[in-house]
Design a protein around this motif. Sequence first.
Motif, mmCIF file in Angstrom:
data_model
loop_
_atom_site.group_PDB
_atom_site.id
_atom_site.type_symbol
_atom_site.label_atom_id
_atom_site.label_comp_id
_atom_site.label_asym_id
_atom_site.label_seq_id
_atom_site.Cartn_x
_atom_site.Cartn_y
_atom_site.Cartn_z
ATOM 1 N N ASP A 1 0.938 6.234 -7.155
ATOM 2 C CA ASP A 1 -0.250 7.016 -7.512
ATOM 3 C C ASP A 1 0.029 8.515 -7.460
ATOM 4 O O ASP A 1 -0.430 9.273 -8.333
ATOM 5 N N LYS B 1 0.831 -1.213 0.000
ATOM 6 C CA LYS B 1 0.000 0.000 0.000
ATOM 7 C C LYS B 1 0.863 1.259 0.000
ATOM 8 O O LYS B 1 0.535 2.243 -0.648
ATOM 9 N N ARG C 1 0.720 4.019 -2.967
ATOM 10 C CA ARG C 1 0.464 5.446 -2.728
ATOM 11 C C ARG C 1 1.513 6.323 -3.404
ATOM 12 O O ARG C 1 1.188 7.349 -4.018
#
Length: 174
Positions: free
Chosen positions: A25, A18, A22
């Motif tokens: 992204d 994750k 992040r």
Amino acid sequence: MYKAVNKPKSVSHANRGKHLERLIDMSNTKYRNAGIADIRKIPTPVQITKSLGNRVEGRKEKAEWVDYAGVCNGRAIVFDAKEIKGKSFPLKNLHDHQYELLCSWYNKGALVFLLVYFSDIQKFYRLQFPSLEEYWLAAKVGERKSIPLETFERQAFEVKSVDGYALHYLLPFI
């Protein structure tokens, strides 16, 4: 002598990656806003099992794709992102269907790579497809079933936070 004050929290298997996702992204948004590239996360497909009004229940289906796809400088780009512990990348972390997709796109001229975060040493690497292919094919005939950190250090591009990008993983493509 340095002594750690806080012990890092254990990351569950479900949440592993994750942090990397992040960062990617955030970088993808900056690439898109700058007009450099348009790269998107491919969502995991979900099969809806029940729908009651505005409430939906479902289950994740087997993913058939890699994590990211898009375009950079008029060229297709696909890659998978992996966060690992330890000093090597286990090839079992990449499924056969993911490798086959990467191979197919590479053979058609796309930019293809793995983006790997070694959490123990806090380093990010972009490993181009030919290096992945070399280890993948060797593993299929009984050789080593992982890619050692030394290979990433020698053959991969170390990705860093540069020029306001959380992870400027498209250098030197742009």
